[in-house]
Scaffold this motif. Structure first.
Motif, mmCIF file in Angstrom:
data_model
loop_
_atom_site.group_PDB
_atom_site.id
_atom_site.type_symbol
_atom_site.label_atom_id
_atom_site.label_comp_id
_atom_site.label_asym_id
_atom_site.label_seq_id
_atom_site.Cartn_x
_atom_site.Cartn_y
_atom_site.Cartn_z
ATOM 1 N N LYS A 174 0.847 -1.395 -0.100
ATOM 2 C CA LYS A 174 0.194 0.324 0.169
ATOM 3 C C LYS A 174 1.053 1.218 -0.092
ATOM 4 C CE LYS A 174 -3.645 1.871 2.438
ATOM 5 N NZ LYS A 174 -5.277 1.572 3.438
ATOM 6 N N TYR A 175 0.169 2.209 -0.509
ATOM 7 C CA TYR A 175 1.328 3.357 -0.551
ATOM 8 C C TYR A 175 0.567 4.351 0.400
ATOM 9 C CZ TYR A 175 2.124 8.355 -2.133
ATOM 10 O OH TYR A 175 2.487 9.625 -3.062
ATOM 11 N N SER A 176 1.189 4.368 0.750
ATOM 12 C CA SER A 176 1.714 5.313 2.062
ATOM 13 C C SER A 176 1.862 6.839 2.558
ATOM 14 C CB SER A 176 1.556 4.565 3.212
ATOM 15 O OG SER A 176 1.422 5.074 5.455
ATOM 16 N N LEU A 177 1.862 7.688 3.715
ATOM 17 C CA LEU A 177 2.093 8.520 4.237
ATOM 18 C C LEU A 177 2.958 8.677 5.763
ATOM 19 C CD1 LEU A 177 -0.107 10.799 2.614
ATOM 20 C CD2 LEU A 177 2.335 10.581 1.497
ATOM 21 N N LEU A 178 4.236 9.626 5.400
ATOM 22 C CA LEU A 178 4.444 9.428 6.725
ATOM 23 C C LEU A 178 4.363 11.410 7.071
ATOM 24 C CD1 LEU A 178 6.141 9.126 10.095
ATOM 25 C CD2 LEU A 178 8.261 9.776 8.144
ATOM 26 N N LEU A 179 3.276 11.563 8.066
ATOM 27 C CA LEU A 179 3.025 12.743 8.426
ATOM 28 C C LEU A 179 3.686 13.283 9.880
ATOM 29 C CD1 LEU A 179 -0.471 12.297 7.500
ATOM 30 C CD2 LEU A 179 0.862 13.575 5.721
ATOM 31 N N ALA A 180 3.278 15.119 9.880
ATOM 32 C CA ALA A 180 3.714 16.127 10.693
ATOM 33 C C ALA A 180 2.491 15.637 11.521
ATOM 34 C CB ALA A 180 4.445 17.011 10.446
ATOM 35 N N PRO A 181 2.942 16.069 12.601
ATOM 36 C CA PRO A 181 1.503 16.432 13.409
ATOM 37 C C PRO A 181 0.832 17.254 13.088
ATOM 38 C CG PRO A 181 3.458 16.434 15.107
ATOM 39 C CD PRO A 181 4.075 16.259 14.024
ATOM 40 N N ASP A 182 0.776 18.671 12.441
ATOM 41 C CA ASP A 182 -0.348 19.394 11.642
ATOM 42 C C ASP A 182 -0.647 18.871 10.304
ATOM 43 O OD1 ASP A 182 2.414 19.607 9.955
ATOM 44 O OD2 ASP A 182 2.480 21.891 10.160
ATOM 45 N N GLY A 183 0.177 17.403 9.145
ATOM 46 C CA GLY A 183 -0.708 17.337 9.072
ATOM 47 C C GLY A 183 0.964 17.112 7.724
ATOM 48 N N GLY A 184 1.272 17.615 7.542
ATOM 49 C CA GLY A 184 2.317 18.000 6.526
ATOM 50 C C GLY A 184 3.137 16.817 6.250
ATOM 51 N N ILE A 185 3.664 16.485 4.894
ATOM 52 C CA ILE A 185 4.393 15.836 4.246
ATOM 53 C C ILE A 185 5.252 15.197 4.666
ATOM 54 C CG2 ILE A 185 4.240 13.649 2.692
ATOM 55 C CD1 ILE A 185 1.367 15.365 1.228
ATOM 56 N N SER A 240 6.321 17.955 0.261
ATOM 57 C CA SER A 240 6.930 18.148 1.350
ATOM 58 C C SER A 240 6.193 18.907 2.167
ATOM 59 C CB SER A 240 7.086 19.396 0.569
ATOM 60 O OG SER A 240 6.233 20.717 0.569
ATOM 61 N N ARG A 241 6.961 19.005 3.246
ATOM 62 C CA ARG A 241 6.316 19.262 4.734
ATOM 63 C C ARG A 241 5.610 20.378 4.765
ATOM 64 N NH1 ARG A 241 4.948 20.640 8.670
ATOM 65 N NH2 ARG A 241 5.848 20.255 10.504
ATOM 66 N N ASP A 242 5.302 21.055 4.144
ATOM 67 C CA ASP A 242 4.497 22.918 3.505
ATOM 68 C C ASP A 242 3.397 22.030 3.231
ATOM 69 O OD1 ASP A 242 7.076 24.133 5.303
ATOM 70 O OD2 ASP A 242 6.992 24.722 3.443
ATOM 71 N N VAL A 243 3.453 21.039 2.511
ATOM 72 C CA VAL A 243 1.767 19.877 1.607
ATOM 73 C C VAL A 243 1.704 19.532 2.473
ATOM 74 C CG1 VAL A 243 1.581 19.001 -0.114
ATOM 75 C CG2 VAL A 243 3.507 20.862 -0.602
ATOM 76 N N LYS A 244 0.256 19.393 2.078
ATOM 77 C CA LYS A 244 -0.896 18.266 3.047
ATOM 78 C C LYS A 244 -1.560 17.380 2.149
ATOM 79 C CE LYS A 244 -1.126 21.148 6.978
ATOM 80 N NZ LYS A 244 -0.724 22.044 6.704
ATOM 81 N N PRO A 245 -1.725 16.211 2.637
ATOM 82 C CA PRO A 245 -1.973 15.601 1.905
ATOM 83 C C PRO A 245 -3.712 15.640 0.645
ATOM 84 C CG PRO A 245 -1.793 14.569 3.852
ATOM 85 C CD PRO A 245 -1.571 16.084 3.852
#
Length: 347
Positions: free
Chosen positions: A87-98, A243-248
């Motif tokens: 499965k494709y997934s994401l590791l997210l920061a607490p604020d939802g940034g990628i 990036s860290r500044d982009v939300k899913p």
């Protein structure tokens, strides 16, 4: 980081012997091309290309709470992945940034194989370790001991099968087997828009595997072809679209992590006229005014016209919206189009 301080993959000598030119990518010395970018791109679309992906970061997650840990650490539900699937997934920061996008393979009830981007190795390693607190799991970093090569294209299945490896693996599936007495993972995944396989084995076995695949008909391909292939397939690249500044949701990945609707500019595909391509950082215009920015762009070798991914204001993101790309002071007409730009014909 300069080439002089970059890590080398276990296939560097093979690439040098084949006349590859190199660049730093994610802290690794990687082949950009062996000859013609266009020939390498076309090989993947019409026959089969071979890529050294040994720079990618690999982590083996094991233990009775491996599934629960990954459910907590990553977007999506790793516990719902069946054995032998991915499965494709994401590791997210607490604020939802990628923080990174990755692929999670389930090898057994209590064993997962997590593949992350090379440039984000340290971030992913640190976050997985920190988030494992309280879970009965072990995280093994196998990045430097694992070689990874990818065979992509219409002939990929024939070529991989010719080495005696299983090819009855479903798309986004994985199988364990052996190659020349070494354990190997055969995954039916890729980053080109074509059918193909990604093969994981220990680094001492990588050179022999590579040479056999070349002898079977796969053409060595570098990062330049890989980038135009993934762009045509509409696949995001960390550091460009993500990036860290982009939300899913902004990146069109709400299906992976449902964190609400887009909060700002959204990612779109753009098809332009003529032969002049927009590049990363170029402005996207509406009536002469900036409404967005290109994250990736190229003259599509397959389609014969410029294509681009970029973030635009939500009110100009609808399919069919007429925009323009600011290519060194010239406004090149462009239209918002569906993604992917290219999709292979299913057999």
């Amino acid at each position: 980081m300069s080439d002089s301080t970059s890590r080398s993959t276990p296939l560097e000598a093979v690439h040098e012997a084949a006349g590859a030119s190199f660049t730093d990518f994610g802290g690794w010395r990687m082949p950009v091309r062996y000859g013609s970018d266009l020939a390498e791109h076309e090989a993947v679309r019409t026959a089969a290309g071979l890529f050294d992906l040994s720079h990618m970061a690999e982590f083996r997650v094991t233990g009775p709470q491996a599934a629960a840990f990954l459910d907590a650490a990553l977007a999506g539900t790793a516990s719902a992945i069946a054995n032998g699937r991915a499965k494709y997934s994401l590791l997210l920061a607490p604020d939802g940034g990628i923080l990174d996008d990755l692929v999670v393979y389930r090898l057994a009830d209590d064993e997962y194989w997590v593949v992350a981007n090379a440039g984000n190795h340290d971030v992913v390693a640190g976050e997985l370790t920190a988030r494992s607190a309280g879970f009965d799991v072990t995280i093994g970093d196998e990045t430097l001991t694992c070689g990874l090569v990818a065979v992509q294209g219409p002939d990929a299945q024939r070529i991989v099968a010719s080495l005696g490896l299983p090819t009855d693996v479903r798309y986004y599936g994985i199988a364990r087997t052996e190659y020349c007495g070494r354990p190997i993972l055969v995954a039916r995944t890729g980053y080109t828009g074509e059918d193909g396989f990604e093969l994981y084995l220990d680094t001492p076995g990588a050179e022999g595997l590579w040479n056999e695949l070349v002898s079977a008909g796969a053409l060595p391909c570098g990062l330049a072809a890989r980038d135009t292939l993934r762009l045509e397939a509409g696949m995001p690249l960390y550091g460009h679209e993500l990036s860290r500044d982009v939300k899913p949701a902004d990146a069109g990945l709400g299906r992976v992590a449902d964190l609400g609707t887009p909060g700002g500019r959204v990612l779109v595909g753009l098809a332009a006229e003529g032969r002049r391509a927009g590049r990363e950082g170029y402005a996207i215009l509406r009536d002469g005014e900036p409404v967005g920015v290109i994250t990736s762009g190229a003259l599509s070798p397959t389609l014969g016209h410029p294509i681009a991914l970029g973030y635009v204001d939500a009110d100009v993101s609808a399919l069919g919206t007429e925009l323009a790309l600011d290519v060194r002071g010239t406004a090149i007409p462009a239209t918002v189009v569906p993604l992917p730009f290219y999709a292979r014909k299913k057999a």
